[in-house]
Design a protein around this motif. Sequence first.
Motif: not given
Length: 133
Positions: A32-40, A101-109
């Motif tokens: 979410g907006e203030y969560g661990l992952f950005a949500a849009s 964290i979003d960037e890290l997840v996508y880079a790892t994937v």
Amino acid sequence: MARDMARGIAALIGLLLVTIGALGLVDNPLVGEYGLFAASPLLDLANLAIGTAAVGLSFARREQDVRRGLVGIGIAAIVLVAVLIADPSIAAVLAPPANPIDELVYATVGLVALGVGVLARTTTREADVADDW
């Protein structure tokens, strides 16, 4: 062995991204907006699309399709990382800008999918050559 590994990794990547995308559609502390992952809406759709494609790959009939699909997903995820690093808000389309964290997840994937796709191809070729002898 490589075929099963590639299918399993495709399913795991798919489930991870579909879960993140689905959680982004509802209010929660993880995504979410203030969560661990950005949500849009744009990132949620990207997660759902890439995740659904990855889950679909795990059911592909030919292992060649699984390998090529993983390489494609890996390239797409790495391109997405490059875009998010260059402009985290992607021209103000993303309500909360992407976070590290979003960037890290996508880079790892991206790296895992690309690596497994290439490794499965190499391992399969070696097995085919060994079978010919």
